[in-house]
Design an enzyme around this catalytic site. Structure first.
Site, short mmCIF file in Angstrom:
data_model
loop_
_atom_site.label_atom_id
_atom_site.label_comp_id
_atom_site.label_asym_id
_atom_site.label_seq_id
_atom_site.Cartn_x
_atom_site.Cartn_y
_atom_site.Cartn_z
N HIS A 1 -7.02 12.77 8.33
CA HIS A 1 -5.69 12.42 7.83
C HIS A 1 -5.89 11.66 6.51
O HIS A 1 -5.82 10.43 6.44
CB HIS A 1 -4.95 11.54 8.85
CG HIS A 1 -3.65 11.01 8.32
ND1 HIS A 1 -2.60 11.82 7.96
CD2 HIS A 1 -3.24 9.74 8.08
CE1 HIS A 1 -1.60 11.07 7.53
NE2 HIS A 1 -1.96 9.80 7.57
N ASP B 1 1.18 15.38 9.10
CA ASP B 1 0.73 16.35 8.09
C ASP B 1 1.18 17.76 8.48
O ASP B 1 1.61 18.54 7.65
CB ASP B 1 -0.81 16.29 7.99
CG ASP B 1 -1.29 14.86 7.83
OD1 ASP B 1 -0.99 14.26 6.81
OD2 ASP B 1 -1.93 14.35 8.76
P1 NAD Z 1 3.56 -2.49 9.04
O1 NAD Z 1 2.73 -3.41 8.20
O2 NAD Z 1 5.02 -2.44 8.83
O3 NAD Z 1 3.32 -2.84 10.57
C1 NAD Z 1 2.04 -3.00 11.09
C2 NAD Z 1 2.17 -4.01 12.20
O4 NAD Z 1 0.92 -4.12 12.84
C3 NAD Z 1 2.54 -5.42 11.70
O5 NAD Z 1 3.70 -5.88 12.38
C4 NAD Z 1 1.32 -6.26 12.04
O6 NAD Z 1 1.65 -7.59 12.43
C5 NAD Z 1 0.75 -5.47 13.22
N1 NAD Z 1 -0.66 -5.72 13.48
C6 NAD Z 1 -1.65 -6.00 12.59
N2 NAD Z 1 -2.80 -6.23 13.25
C7 NAD Z 1 -2.54 -6.08 14.56
C8 NAD Z 1 -3.32 -6.21 15.73
N3 NAD Z 1 -4.61 -6.53 15.67
N4 NAD Z 1 -2.74 -5.98 16.92
C9 NAD Z 1 -1.43 -5.67 17.00
N5 NAD Z 1 -0.63 -5.56 15.92
C10 NAD Z 1 -1.18 -5.75 14.72
O7 NAD Z 1 2.89 -1.06 8.93
P2 NAD Z 1 3.53 0.36 9.34
O8 NAD Z 1 4.23 0.91 8.17
O9 NAD Z 1 4.22 0.24 10.64
O10 NAD Z 1 2.18 1.21 9.48
C11 NAD Z 1 1.26 0.95 10.51
C12 NAD Z 1 -0.01 1.78 10.28
O11 NAD Z 1 0.28 3.17 10.42
C13 NAD Z 1 -0.63 1.62 8.89
O12 NAD Z 1 -2.04 1.58 9.01
C14 NAD Z 1 -0.19 2.90 8.17
O13 NAD Z 1 -1.06 3.25 7.12
C15 NAD Z 1 -0.29 3.88 9.32
N6 NAD Z 1 0.42 5.15 9.15
C16 NAD Z 1 -0.19 6.26 9.64
C17 NAD Z 1 0.42 7.50 9.54
C18 NAD Z 1 -0.25 8.73 10.09
O14 NAD Z 1 0.28 9.83 9.89
N7 NAD Z 1 -1.38 8.65 10.78
C19 NAD Z 1 1.66 7.60 8.91
C20 NAD Z 1 2.26 6.44 8.42
C21 NAD Z 1 1.63 5.21 8.54
C1 LMR Z 2 1.17 8.81 5.51
O1 LMR Z 2 0.55 9.87 5.53
O2 LMR Z 2 2.36 8.74 5.13
C2 LMR Z 2 0.49 7.55 5.98
O3 LMR Z 2 -0.82 7.82 6.37
C3 LMR Z 2 0.59 6.44 5.02
C4 LMR Z 2 -0.37 6.61 3.88
O4 LMR Z 2 -1.10 5.65 3.60
O5 LMR Z 2 -0.39 7.67 3.29
#
Ligand code: NAD
Ligand code: LMR
Length: 330
Positions: free
Chosen positions: A188, A160
Site C-alpha cells: 500500500h 486502492d
Molecule cells: P489520526 O491522527 O486522525 O488518528 C490516529 C489516532 O491514533 C489518534 O487519535 C492517535 O491518538 C491514535 N493513536 C496513536 N498511537 C496509538 C496507539 N499506540 N494506540 C492506540 N491509538 C493510537 O489518523 P487517521 O487519519 O485516523 O489515520 C490513521 C492511520 O491510518 C494513519 O497511519 C494513516 O496513514 C492510515 N491510513 C491508512 C489507509 C490505508 O488505506 N491503509 C488509508 C488512510 C489512512
Molecule cells: C491513503 O492511501 O489515502 C492513506 O494511506 C494515506 C496516505 O498516507 O496516503
C-alpha cells in the site's frame, strides 16, 4: 438477533478514520443487522477524553446492533476476548512524506499490540491493519504474535482496489457494479500495482476494452498509486471516510465471503505465490469464505505486470529489513 455480541477492537478510535468507522460498525455495516457488536476502543491516554465524546455520540445514535462500548489505553485490556481487531491507530503522513517514512514512528506501536493480541484476543481473532505503513505494520504485529496463525493478519489495500474500480468505471463509461477481478498487487504505497489484465468490464477483458496503453501507464496506474497523496494535498489531511469504508469492505468480505465469480485485493502473508517472497505481507487477488482467504492461483502474468509486481515486493522486502534492523521483528 443472536445474543452473544462479537467483540470488535478498534485502535486510534478517536482519530479521523475512527470517527467514520465506529458508527458504521455500530450500525451493522460490518457484521450485518442481526449480529450485536461490542466495541472495544483503544487510544493513547491524552486522547481518551475526546474518545469519551465519541462514545457519547455512539450512545446518542441508539443503534440496535450496538450492545456495549469499552474504552481504554491498555491494549491488554482492550484486546481481551476480541474476535476482530482493526488496527487503525498510527500517525498519518503529512504533505511531502512517503508512507515508508512512518516506519520508525509507527512500527513500535505494532510490537506491543501484536503481543497483546497474542496474549488476550479470542481464538478466532482476525486482524486488519489500516495504520501506515500498513503492510509492514501487519508484519510486525504478526511477528510479535507467534501463537496466532499468520493467516489471521492482513493489511488494507481495499482502498486502492476501490480507487482503481472508480477510475476504471470512469474510463469505460460503466458502473463499478460492471467490474470484476481487478487486482492490487504488493505494497500500500506508490509502488503498488493496480492490474487490469485479468479484470472484466461487463464480462469482457478490461485491458482489451480500454485498449489504451498510454492511459494505463501514464494515467490509471499513477493516479491509483498516488491517490493518497492527492487527497492529502487537496484536503490537508489524509483520506478518512474512504479509508473507513474500505476497512469495513475488507473485513466484512473476509468474514462473510467474497462474491461468486469475483475476487478482492487483500494484503496477506505470502506463501511465495507469483514470486512474492514468502512471509511478506503483500496484496494479492484473494477469494474469501467464512473468515478464511485463498490466493487466486494460475493467473498468467505478462512482462509488464511482472516488473511491477517484483518492484513492489522488493520495496516490501526493504521495509522488512528496515524493521528487522530496528529490532521490531525477530
Ligand atoms: P489520526 O491522527 O486522525 O488518528 C490516529 C489516532 O491514533 C489518534 O487519535 C492517535 O491518538 C491514535 N493513536 C496513536 N498511537 C496509538 C496507539 N499506540 N494506540 C492506540 N491509538 C493510537 O489518523 P487517521 O487519519 O485516523 O489515520 C490513521 C492511520 O491510518 C494513519 O497511519 C494513516 O496513514 C492510515 N491510513 C491508512 C489507509 C490505508 O488505506 N491503509 C488509508 C488512510 C489512512
Ligand atoms: C491513503 O492511501 O489515502 C492513506 O494511506 C494515506 C496516505 O498516507 O496516503
Amino acid at each position: 438477533m443472536s445474543t452473544t455480541p462479537v467483540k470488535v477492537a478498534v485502535t486510534g478510535a478517536a482519530g479521523q478514520i475512527g470517527y467514520s468507522l465506529l458508527f458504521r460498525i455500530a450500525s451493522g455495516a460490518l457484521l450485518g443487522p442481526d449480529t450485536p457488536v461490542e466495541l472495544r476502543l483503544l487510544e493513547i491516554t491524552p486522547a481518551l477524553k475526546a474518545l469519551e465524546g465519541v462514545v457519547m455520540e455512539l450512545d446518542d445514535c441508539a443503534f440496535p446492533t450496538l450492545a456495549k462500548v469499552e474504552i481504554g489505553d491498555d491494549p491488554n485490556t482492550i484486546f481481551d476476548g476480541a474476535n476482530v481487531a482493526l488496527l487503525v491507530g498510527a500517525r498519518p503522513r503529512t504533505k511531502g512524506m512517503e508512507r515508508g517514512d512512518l516506519l520508525e514512528a509507527n512500527g513500535a506501536i505494532f510490537t506491543g499490540q501484536g503481543k497483546a493480541l497474542n496474549d488476550h484476543a479470542a481464538d478466532d481473532i482476525r486482524v486488519t491493519v489500516t495504520g501506515n505503513p500498513a503492510n509492514t505494520n501487519a508484519l510486525i504485529a504478526k511477528s510479535n504474535a507467534p501463537d496466532i496463525p499468520a493467516e489471521r493478519f492482513s493489511a488494507l489495500t481495499r482502498l486502492d482496489h476501490n480507487r482503481a474500480l472508480a477510475q476504471l468505471a470512469k474510463k469505460t463509461g460503466t458502473s463499478v457494479n460492471d467490474l470484476k477481478k481487478l487486482t492490487i498487487w504488493g505494497n500500500h504505497s506508490a509502488t503498488q500495482y493496480p492490474d487490469i489484465f485479468h479484470a472484466e468490464v461487463a464480462g469482457k477483458n478490461a485491458a482489451e476494452v480500454v485498449n489504451d496503453q498510454t492511459w494505463l501507464e501514464n494515467d490509471f496506474i499513477p493516479t491509483v498509486q498516488k491517490r493518497g497523496a492527492a487527497i492529502i494535498e487537496a484536503r490537508g489531511a489524509s483520506s478518512a471516510a474512504s479509508a473507513a469504508a474500505a476497512t469495513i469492505d475488507h473485513t466484512r468480505d473476509w468474514l462473510r465471503g467474497s462474491a461468486d465469480g469475483d475476487w478482492l485485493s487483500m494484503a496477506v502473508v505470502s506463501d511465495g505465490s507469483y514470486g512474492v517472497p514468502e512471509g511478506l505481507i503483500s496484496s494479492f487477488p484473494v477469494i474469501t469464505k467464512d473468515g478464511n482467504w485463498e490466493i487466486v492461483q494460475g493467473l498468467e502474468i505478462n512482462d509488464f505486470s511482472r516488473g511491477r509486481i517484483d518492484a513492489s515486493a522488493a520495496e516490501l522486502a526493504e521495509e522488512r529489513d528496515a524493521v528487522q534492523q530496528l529490532g521490531l521483528i525477530g
